[in-house]
Enzyme design. Structure first.
Site, PDB file in Angstrom:
ATOM      1  N   ASP A 556       0.783  -1.245   0.000  1.00 18.44           N
ATOM      2  CA  ASP A 556       0.000   0.000   0.000  1.00 18.44           C
ATOM      3  C   ASP A 556       0.812   1.291   0.000  1.00 18.44           C
ATOM      4  O   ASP A 556       0.268   2.337   0.371  1.00 18.44           O
ATOM      5  CB  ASP A 556      -0.915   0.048   1.235  1.00 18.44           C
ATOM      6  N   GLU A 631      -7.354  -3.340  -4.020  1.00 19.56           N
ATOM      7  CA  GLU A 631      -8.701  -3.106  -3.522  1.00 19.56           C
ATOM      8  C   GLU A 631      -9.179  -1.720  -3.954  1.00 19.56           C
ATOM      9  O   GLU A 631     -10.120  -1.592  -4.737  1.00 19.56           O
ATOM     10  CB  GLU A 631      -8.689  -3.235  -2.003  1.00 19.56           C
ATOM     11  N   GLU A 635      -7.986   5.173  -4.658  1.00 19.13           N
ATOM     12  CA  GLU A 635      -6.741   5.644  -4.040  1.00 19.13           C
ATOM     13  C   GLU A 635      -5.551   5.438  -4.976  1.00 19.13           C
ATOM     14  O   GLU A 635      -4.555   6.166  -4.887  1.00 19.13           O
ATOM     15  CB  GLU A 635      -6.520   4.941  -2.698  1.00 19.13           C
TER      16      GLU A 635
END
Length: 811
Positions: A556, A631, A635
């Site tokens: 991430d 996911e 973002e």
């Protein structure tokens, strides 16, 4: 899998959106289909090659080397104006991390059997399963997957298993009956099917798997009979490769199948120096095998059982495998591409005005004749949409299904050129409407009525304790808070024209940001010299690999660091003097998540963003049965937007151009693969009613999240944060379908009316509505009885009001 879940405390309610991975492989909900037993066919020996066969010869085919870091600036006259053509991949910096970022070389994830290399090691790329954990999970090159067999299944092989999955092999999850059309919750492709195994007689339980030459789009996997052996099979792994290639060094070829061979026949020689075999398996699927010896020696592959073909001793050469669903026409295409294979890919890109062009050029090995074959590579649907120049004419009728990206098209060419014709060059910090004409898409002036409402709300929000809300034990949550305060301050300063009022918040914001730029947060950053990256020290201190969603294991990073970069861009925009003191630290975040240059030896090239797939992968150094995944598509786009705006305020035109191009590519790939409008052809019809993918893996798609299965979570994770880029990546046509089928309170069949949603997700859903119905969104956020628990910790009511007003919602 659940991490912390959404926070329920209204005072610190932060939506938990980052990827939670504890390193556990995905559990498949079904067994690998069994293969029917068959009688062993009569042993077939390969026919002797024609006597006039010429000798094949191997070496690297030279192609123009692309210098991805060179400056490529041209000038063209457009009327009276001069417009720059900007090269996209210029280095941000090449200097070491500053001294206040400590270094350490004891990263807890071992570099398992990776050969030493001078360039930084990629962490989030498609081949990572081959150096993680058991090394027994698959690698997807699309449309094929490869898995180290490790002595399993009926073939008991230690070679490399090759599989390709057809649509009728998918397994679907339970139907979600409250969504119109009752779509399946997930679909998944079977793993570990050993259709064809490229192996050798010498491979056994002492075999080791090594990797070398790890790059952004390619790597070599090697199977050695035992450690230190000079004999090996090398598998060049390149995304989109048309044939799976094994390069043999002094081994006896063995080709196996746990699906079982039904028939094997020697085909007509496709080219001088190449031996061809036509294979039919017991699942009735057809495969082709091409063998190209280094010295002209016939491999003499003979069928010795229904699981094994065996060749001659001490063989040197190349064996290539391809699935052929198209009979003689497909065989003809493969015949004309056999004998060469890709070893790496060079990427170049430039922008000119609103147009961005990027190119893939493959380095290749194999037959070196000037008239030798061009590469056969598979293009994903978004590639085919973007092809320009000569590339569309290189496509063929040969198609193969991919696992989660629709149907791949075979292209016979050594290079592709792709174009994005509508870069969002005019997008700034203000609300932006991509459906309006260029020059009128940003709104920087609001009505007096809107300003009056916004200022009343901002008066309390801007006085919040920014230091307390941002000084957290998570880079992700801290960054979200900094970014929300930055957008709030911008709205007051620029959109409401209250610079004096905004200074109060700006001063607080700079102090809060300084805690991170000086590396004094709860878990300071460290520079990892093992994998070469900027990671949280949280996992080192706590011993928990999942600390901060696995940041220390490179999960991430583009999500986490995007929020800091966005906040920094706004601060620098409002206070240019601040820039020079903080530029190096913010650039370090950019370099870690998206280093644009191989000349920067402190970070790998493009850690997260995958230019072949057209989006990022969130998973870092965790083994996974379904490979990489992502996911939050929104973002991902937010990161591209953040570096675009940071490039603008710092004067880095290459970075700004790169952000613009990434945003345009993402708008295309999100439409194709993540945000599913009616008629989407890249996912099964049984699934597209979910409207969003939830979590998209390389091998499965599951309409859920890592932190819960509420419908607002599943959709909201693909919305937040709502900022100018959202209008580009979330078109009104999609939002209309999503709202009507899932959230519309006036639709009696909508399963999750927005009016019934609780907590911060309610604000996210209504802020997203502004892209379709800005007035309804404005009315929601402007209501007198507004409940502040509807605003999550990564947003502000001030910004949401300004956002809806800027999109035309204010009276």
């Amino acid at each position: 899998m659940v991490s912390d879940g959404p926070k329920s405390d209204a005072s610190s309610q932060i939506i938990n959106t980052a990827l939670e991975t504890d390193g556990r492989p995905s559990i498949q909900p079904f067994p690998t289909p069994s293969v029917p037993s068959v009688t062993i066919p009569k042993v077939l020996s390969a026919a002797a090659p024609p006597s006039n066969t010429s000798t094949g010869y191997f070496k690297l085919v030279t192609s123009p080397k692309i210098n991805s870091t060179r400056q490529y600036l041209g000038r063209r006259a457009v009327g009276q104006a001069m417009i720059d053509q900007t090269e996209v991949f210029r280095p941000v910096a090449t200097t070491p991390p500053p001294r206040h970022i400590p270094s350490r070389g004891d990263h807890p994830a071992p570099r398992l059997n990776i050969a030493p290399q001078s360039s930084p090691l990629p962490t989030n790329k498609f081949y990572a399963n081959f150096f993680l954990g058991s090394q027994g999970q698959g690698v997807w090159t699309h449309p094929y997957s490869l898995t180290w067999s490790k002595g399993t299944q009926s073939a008991k092989s230690w070679g490399m298993a090759v599989a390709h999955i057809d649509p009728d092999q998918r397994v679907f999850g339970p139907r979600v009956n409250d969504i119109p059309g009752s779509p399946a919750q997930y679909y998944i492709n079977p793993v570990a099917i050993q259709s064809i195994i490229i192996s050798a007689a010498e491979l056994g339980n002492n075999t080791i798997l090594t990797t070398d030459s790890l790059q952004a789009f390619s790597a070599n996997a090697n199977l050695l009979p035992q450690a230190g052996s000079s004999s090996k099979i090398t598998f060049p792994l390149v995304q989109g490769m048309g044939l799976v290639t094994g390069v043999y060094t002094n081994l006896q070829p063995v080709i196996q199948s746990s699906v079982l061979f039904r028939s094997v026949s020697v085909g007509a020689r496709s080219s001088a120096g190449i031996f061809k075999y036509q294979i039919t398996l017991e699942d009735n699927k057809s495969w082709l095998l091409y063998a190209t010896p280094r010295n002209g020696q016939d491999p003499q592959l003979s069928l010795v059982s229904n699981t094994e073909l065996r060749g001659v001793f001490n063989w040197y050469g190349v064996i290539q495998i391809a699935k052929n669903p198209a009979g003689s026409s497909g065989e003809y295409i493969y015949d004309n591409a056999a004998g060469v294979y890709p070893t790496a890919m060079d990427l170049t890109a430039s922008t000119f005005s609103q147009t961005g062009t990027y190119s893939f050029r493959w380095r290749k090995a194999g037959l070196t004749a000037a008239s030798g074959p061009k590469l056969l590579m598979f293009a994903l649907p978004h590639h085919v949409e973007s092809f320009t120049g000569p590339t569309p004419f290189a496509t063929t009728p040969l198609r193969l299904q991919t696992t989660t990206k629709g149907i791949a098209t075979a292209v016979v060419a050594d290079a592709w050129t792709l174009v994005e014709a509508n870069l969002p060059v005019d997008m700034g910090f203000a609300p932006w409407n991509g459906s309006l004409p260029l020059g009128s898409r940003s709104t920087t002036t609001l009505s007096p009525t809107a300003i009056n409402v916004i200022n009343k709300v901002a008066e309390s929000e801007i006085k919040q304790d920014m230091g307390n809300q941002t000084d957290l034990d998570s880079m992700y949550f801290s960054g979200k808070a900094l970014s929300k305060f930055a957008a709030l301050v911008y709205a007051v300063h620029q959109l409401c024209d209250e610079p004096d009022f905004a200074r109060l918040g700006l001063s607080q914001l700079k102090v809060a940001f300084a805690k991170f730029s000086t590396n004094q947060q709860q878990y300071p950053l460290v520079y990892d010299t093992a994998w070469k990256g900027l990671v949280s020290s949280g996992a080192y201190i706590t011993g928990n690999a999942g600390q901060d969603f696995g940041n220390a294991y490179y999960n991430d990073h583009h999500f986490h660091y995007a929020y800091f970069i966005h906040a920094a861009a706004i601060i620098a925009h409002l206070d240019p003097q601040w820039l020079q003191l903080n530029k190096e630290w913010v650039n370090l975040l950019v370099r870690d998540a998206a280093n644009p240059s191989t000349s920067d030896q402190y970070f790998p090239f493009s850690r997260a963003f995958d230019w072949y797939h057209g989006h990022s992968w969130a998973k870092g150094l965790f083994e996974s049965a379904d490979a990489k995944d992502e996911e939050s598509s929104s973002e991902d786009a937010f990161f591209a937007y953040a570096i675009k705006m940071w490039g603008r305020v710092t004067g880095d035109r290459s970075m700004e151009a790169r952000g613009n191009l990434m945003l345009s590519v993402l708008a295309r790939t999100l439409r194709n693969y993540f945000l599913m409008q009616d008629g989407n052809s890249n996912h099964p019809a049984e699934f597209i009613g979910n409207k969003v993918t939830g979590v998209l893996f390389e091998n499965k798609v599951d309409a859920t999240t890592y932190f819960g299965a509420n419908r607002e979570y599943i959709h909201g994770i693909h919305m937040l944060p709502l900022l100018p880029y959202s209008s580009l990546t979330r078109p009104p046509s999609f939002i209309t379908q999503e709202w009507t089928s899932i959230f519309d309170p006036s639709n009696p069949s909508a399963p999750n009316p927005a009016t019934t949603i609780q907590g911060g997700w309610k604000g996210i859903i209504y802020a997203n509505l502004a892209l379709m119905d800005p007035r309804q969104s404005w009315d929601f956020f402007a209501r007198e009885d507004f409940d502040m628990s509807w605003i999550d910790g990564g947003a502000s009511r001030t910004w949401y009001l300004a956002w809806a007003a800027g999109l035309g919602g204010a009276p």
